[in-house]
Design a protein around this motif. Structure first.
Motif, short mmCIF file in Angstrom:
data_model
loop_
_atom_site.label_atom_id
_atom_site.label_comp_id
_atom_site.label_asym_id
_atom_site.label_seq_id
_atom_site.Cartn_x
_atom_site.Cartn_y
_atom_site.Cartn_z
N ALA A 139 77.49 32.02 57.32
CA ALA A 139 78.19 31.47 55.96
C ALA A 139 79.42 32.43 55.74
O ALA A 139 80.55 31.86 55.39
CB ALA A 139 77.27 31.56 54.95
N LEU B 206 77.70 22.45 56.19
CA LEU B 206 78.63 22.90 55.10
C LEU B 206 80.14 22.34 55.07
O LEU B 206 81.04 22.88 54.27
CB LEU B 206 78.89 24.47 55.11
CG LEU B 206 77.37 25.25 54.87
CD1 LEU B 206 77.44 26.67 55.12
CD2 LEU B 206 76.81 25.04 53.48
N LEU C 201 77.95 29.89 47.62
CA LEU C 201 76.68 29.52 48.07
C LEU C 201 75.65 30.43 47.85
O LEU C 201 75.50 31.64 47.95
CB LEU C 201 76.99 29.43 49.88
CG LEU C 201 75.76 28.82 50.76
CD1 LEU C 201 75.71 27.46 50.46
CD2 LEU C 201 76.27 29.15 52.17
N PHE D 240 82.40 31.55 53.21
CA PHE D 240 81.73 31.45 51.85
C PHE D 240 81.49 32.92 51.27
O PHE D 240 80.87 33.74 51.67
CB PHE D 240 80.39 30.59 52.28
CG PHE D 240 80.70 29.00 52.43
CD1 PHE D 240 80.80 28.18 51.32
CD2 PHE D 240 80.94 28.77 53.75
CE1 PHE D 240 80.95 27.09 51.73
CE2 PHE D 240 81.00 27.16 53.91
CZ PHE D 240 81.11 26.32 53.03
N LEU E 157 75.11 24.84 60.69
CA LEU E 157 75.80 25.19 59.51
C LEU E 157 77.18 24.70 59.46
O LEU E 157 77.68 24.28 58.30
CB LEU E 157 75.67 26.70 59.36
CG LEU E 157 74.33 27.32 58.79
CD1 LEU E 157 74.54 28.74 59.05
CD2 LEU E 157 74.03 26.81 57.55
#
Length: 345
Positions: A261, A237, A272, A266, A233
């Protein structure tokens, strides 16, 4: 254990009279029937299902063999769906667990046949291919959540391609154009089907496919199948071409994506959007925000399997979302359940 002879002696009638009552013959008075029933109740005597079958009566037994299903919390609705139909139809459900062993499967098949089961349902904990070595010419076999190599037996499976399509359509309708898909293992049939649905939705809306956005989100780690998800991730991202939405192979993966996340800064769904798969309610309804996901129609699949087992494969399909792939395969679509983890881009 009490015998028919014991019942006859306690009721003060002949063994032949008890036998006639058990086999439903007329010509026995209600008073005599009541005496025999009272004797059976007192002695806790029940007629042999196998013996009744030999006399041409259905035993009323439906058998379910599973691999790890009864110990899998997110698939218990398969059993619940089968049981609901058996209760309505006056059938007794027998359940056996193989633990993934072919030898255990064979033994259970033999045991259930000795009980004169009307049909056998074999259900797996996830959509996969199975190898069936026995013959099921006389005792019907229904495959549930799985399919055999040679397509010899009726099987009921989830419509995974439609699920992938519906999830992607939802995100596209919210304005997302860069959608990552973190899949389950490549060898699983559900993976290729869901990816196919995802690609079909992108093509329908004229979105160019970026192969870098489709990758496995699970890892060969016996302790933690999501062990490499954090590093994945972080790479996925970063930069201007980062996805604005992520499709996850299942709800357990989605829960881990939430955690990483948020750690990366985020906000969900403002920055997201995340979609899961399974509708594992213990996860989906307790995440903050609650998880948008695609349900697996396990209860409906179980219901249909029981109906086919009892009535035979010629039984009509139920519902508009059922699709016959061929004479043996029935696909049942799940539902997209929109909650708080997806938002407009």
């Amino acid at each position: 254990m009490s015998s028919i002879k014991d019942v006859a002696e306690l009721a003060g009638v002949s063994v032949k009279t008890v036998s006639r009552i058990l086999n439903g013959f007329e010509g026995v008075s209600e008073r005599t029937r009541a005496k025999v029933q009272e004797a059976m109740d007192r002695l806790e005597y029940y007629p042999s299902a196998a013996a009744q079958s030999l006399r041409g009566k259905e035993t009323g037994l439906v058998s379910l063999i599973t691999d790890h299903l009864t110990t899998t919390p997110d698939a218990f609705e398969i059993v619940a769906g089968i049981q609901s139909v058996c209760e309505k139809r006056g059938k007794l459900l027998l359940i056996g667990e193989t633990g993934g062993s072919q030898e255990s499967f064979q033994k259970l098949v033999e045991d259930f046949r000795r009980q004169r089961a009307q049909a056998i349902i074999f259900a797996t904990m996830y959509h996969r291919k199975v190898e069936i070595k026995q013959s099921f010419e006389r005792c019907p076999l229904i495959l549930l959540n799985c399919f055999d190599t040679d397509s010899r037996y009726p099987c009921i499976i989830p419509d995974d391609e439609q699920g992938g399509f519906d999830a992607t359509e939802h995100l596209l309708a919210q304005g997302h154009k860069r959608i990552a898909f973190l899949t389950l293992f490549e060898h699983m049939p559900a993976t290729s089907l869901r990816v196919r649905g995802h690609l079909r939705a992108l093509e329908k809306h004229g979105i160019e496919v970026d192969p870098n956005l489709i990758t496995e989100g699970v890892f060969d780690d016996s302790q933690d199948e999501f062990a490499g998800l954090e590093a994945l991730l972080k790479e996925l991202l970063k930069g201007p071409k980062a996805p604005t939405a992520i499709l996850c192979g299942n709800d357990k993966m989605a829960m881990r994506v939430y955690m990483h996340a948020i750690q990366l800064g985020f906000r969900i769904p403002d920055e997201l959007s995340i979609v899961g798969y399974d509708n594992y309610r213990m996860i989906a309804e307790n995440l903050v925000p609650k998880l948008t996901t695609v349900s697996l129609p396990y209860f409906q699949m179980g219901e249909l399997a029981a109906e086919l087992a009892i009535d035979g494969p010629a039984e009509k399909e139920k519902g508009k979302r059922n699709k016959r792939k061929n004479n043996h395969t029935i696909k049942i679509g799940g539902d997209l359940i929109v909650r708080g983890s997806t938002g407009f881009q």
